[in-house]
Design an enzyme around this catalytic site. Structure first.
Site, PDB file in Angstrom:
ATOM      1  N   ASP A   8       4.681  -0.792 -10.196  1.00 19.16           N
ATOM      2  CA  ASP A   8       4.520  -0.776  -8.393  1.00 19.16           C
ATOM      3  C   ASP A   8       5.307  -1.466  -7.196  1.00 19.16           C
ATOM      4  O   ASP A   8       4.709  -2.607  -6.832  1.00 19.16           O
ATOM      5  CB  ASP A   8       2.856  -0.980  -7.970  1.00 19.16           C
ATOM      6  CG  ASP A   8       2.078  -0.261  -9.509  1.00 19.16           C
ATOM      7  OD1 ASP A   8       2.554   1.039  -9.923  1.00 19.16           O
ATOM      8  OD2 ASP A   8       0.981  -0.608  -9.018  1.00 19.16           O
ATOM      9  N   HIS A  81      -3.386   3.579   1.202  1.00 21.77           N
ATOM     10  CA  HIS A  81      -2.396   3.214   0.533  1.00 21.77           C
ATOM     11  C   HIS A  81      -1.255   4.026  -0.642  1.00 21.77           C
ATOM     12  O   HIS A  81      -2.190   4.522  -0.815  1.00 21.77           O
ATOM     13  CB  HIS A  81      -2.340   1.984   0.082  1.00 21.77           C
ATOM     14  CG  HIS A  81      -2.916   1.273  -1.816  1.00 21.77           C
ATOM     15  ND1 HIS A  81      -4.392   2.118  -1.597  1.00 21.77           N
ATOM     16  CD2 HIS A  81      -2.823   1.930  -2.237  1.00 21.77           C
ATOM     17  CE1 HIS A  81      -4.617   1.699  -2.732  1.00 21.77           C
ATOM     18  NE2 HIS A  81      -3.879   2.004  -3.595  1.00 21.77           N
ATOM     19  N   LYS A 106       0.567   7.113 -11.331  1.00 24.41           N
ATOM     20  CA  LYS A 106      -0.407   6.966 -11.693  1.00 24.41           C
ATOM     21  C   LYS A 106      -1.662   6.698 -10.384  1.00 24.41           C
ATOM     22  O   LYS A 106      -1.076   6.820  -9.128  1.00 24.41           O
ATOM     23  CB  LYS A 106      -0.557   5.472 -12.025  1.00 24.41           C
ATOM     24  CG  LYS A 106      -0.519   4.360 -11.365  1.00 24.41           C
ATOM     25  CD  LYS A 106       0.065   3.487 -12.645  1.00 24.41           C
ATOM     26  CE  LYS A 106      -0.885   1.625 -11.563  1.00 24.41           C
ATOM     27  NZ  LYS A 106      -0.580   1.907 -10.510  1.00 24.41           N
ATOM     28  N   CYS A 151      -2.771  -4.379 -11.287  1.00 25.30           N
ATOM     29  CA  CYS A 151      -2.073  -3.374 -11.771  1.00 25.30           C
ATOM     30  C   CYS A 151      -1.332  -4.223 -13.137  1.00 25.30           C
ATOM     31  O   CYS A 151      -1.634  -3.305 -14.186  1.00 25.30           O
ATOM     32  CB  CYS A 151      -1.085  -2.780 -11.756  1.00 25.30           C
ATOM     33  SG  CYS A 151      -2.493  -0.977 -10.162  1.00 25.30           S
TER      34      CYS A 151
HETATM   35  C1  VGL Z   1      -3.022  -1.631  -6.787  1.00 21.35           C
HETATM   36  C2  VGL Z   1      -5.204  -2.260  -6.103  1.00 21.35           C
HETATM   37  C3  VGL Z   1      -5.349  -1.019  -5.887  1.00 21.35           C
HETATM   38  C4  VGL Z   1      -1.937  -3.081  -8.086  1.00 21.35           C
HETATM   39  C5  VGL Z   1      -2.794  -0.238  -7.323  1.00 21.35           C
HETATM   40  O1  VGL Z   1      -0.751  -1.814  -7.581  1.00 21.35           O
HETATM   41  O2  VGL Z   1      -2.112  -3.366  -8.660  1.00 21.35           O
HETATM   42  N1  VGL Z   1      -3.730  -2.829  -6.438  1.00 21.35           N
HETATM   43  N2  VGL Z   1      -4.279   0.324  -6.294  1.00 21.35           N
HETATM   44 ZN    ZN Z   2      -3.703   2.537  -5.617  1.00 19.99          ZN
END
Ligand code: VGL
Ligand code: ZN
Length: 220
Positions: A8, A81, A106, A151
């Site tokens: 991410d 987001h 994802k 994540c």
């Molecule tokens: C994530 C919160 C919501 C991450 C993704 O990438 O850690 N955290 N969506």
């Molecule tokens: Zn997310």
């Protein structure tokens, strides 16, 4: 064979983004350097539909940080987001794209969140990453990215469960820390579950050769 998994590294998780992880941008150069030491580099992108159930905005009367249930799982409510196709969902512009062989998406299902790079939080749908790594002959996986306490943690725990020798590169990760200490506790939990916690320096000195051409083109 070893693979590097970049979790991410998207605009919305960088400073100025919708769900900014403090100092999240510090890990981009780490990713660019480490990539040169792996045969296989894969990445994930959080990739939500606008009506995703993890967004506080989709639950009238709720606020960011509230805890609800989604898909039968405990769910923290986040700001909007990484909406599919939005600039915030794009990979960081400074990330060296050409070395990334494949990206796994994802969080696509509005009914359940997906912190792990492998499965959604209800463990009902695979992203295809595990199967892909197996088919590629990967036994060892090195994980870095955002965010340590979500994540990265969920991905590392699943990787161990799937039988991969799993290392998390701690200085290549940054955490959200909704509650102070969350990232520290995540690192402890990963370690207890059999995840090796290492530094990028250890990867760089571990003898994995940088391909000379790659090193030249990246100017290292
Ligand atoms: C994530 C919160 C919501 C991450 C993704 O990438 O850690 N955290 N969506
Ligand atoms: Zn997310």
């Amino acid at each position: 064979m070893k693979a590097l998994l970049l979790v991410d590294l998207q605009n919305d998780f960088l400073p100025g983004g919708a769900l900014a992880v403090p100092s999240g941008d510090d890990v981009i150069p780490v990713a660019n350097l480490l990539m040169l030491h792996f045969d296989r580099v894969v990445a994930t992108q959080d990739w939500h539909p606008a009506d995703h159930g993890s967004f506080a905005a989709n639950h009238p009367g709720r606020e960011q940080g509230d805890l609800i249930e989604l898909g039968g799982q405990p769910q923290v409510l986040w700001p909007v987001h990484c909406v599919q196709g939005s600039p915030g969902a794009e990979l960081a512009p400074d990330l060296e794209r050409p070395k990334i062989e494949r990206v796994f998406f994802k969080g696509i299902d509005r009914e359940v969140d997906s912190y792990s790079a492998f499965f959604d939080n209800a463990a009902s749908r695979s992203t295809g990453l595990g199967e892909y790594l197996r088919r590629s002959g990967i036994g060892e996986i090195f994980i870095m990215g955002l965010a340590t306490d979500y994540c990265v943690q969920f991905s590392a725990l699943d990787a161990v469960q799937l039988g991969f020798a799993t290392s998390v590169i701690e200085d290549g990760c940054r955490g959200v820390d909704l509650t102070p200490g969350d990232s520290e506790r995540a690192v402890e939990a990963m370690h207890r579950s059999g995840v090796e916690i290492i530094s990028s320096g250890e990867v760089l000195t571990s003898g994995t050769q940088v391909h000379p051409a790659a090193a030249l083109s990246a100017n290292v």
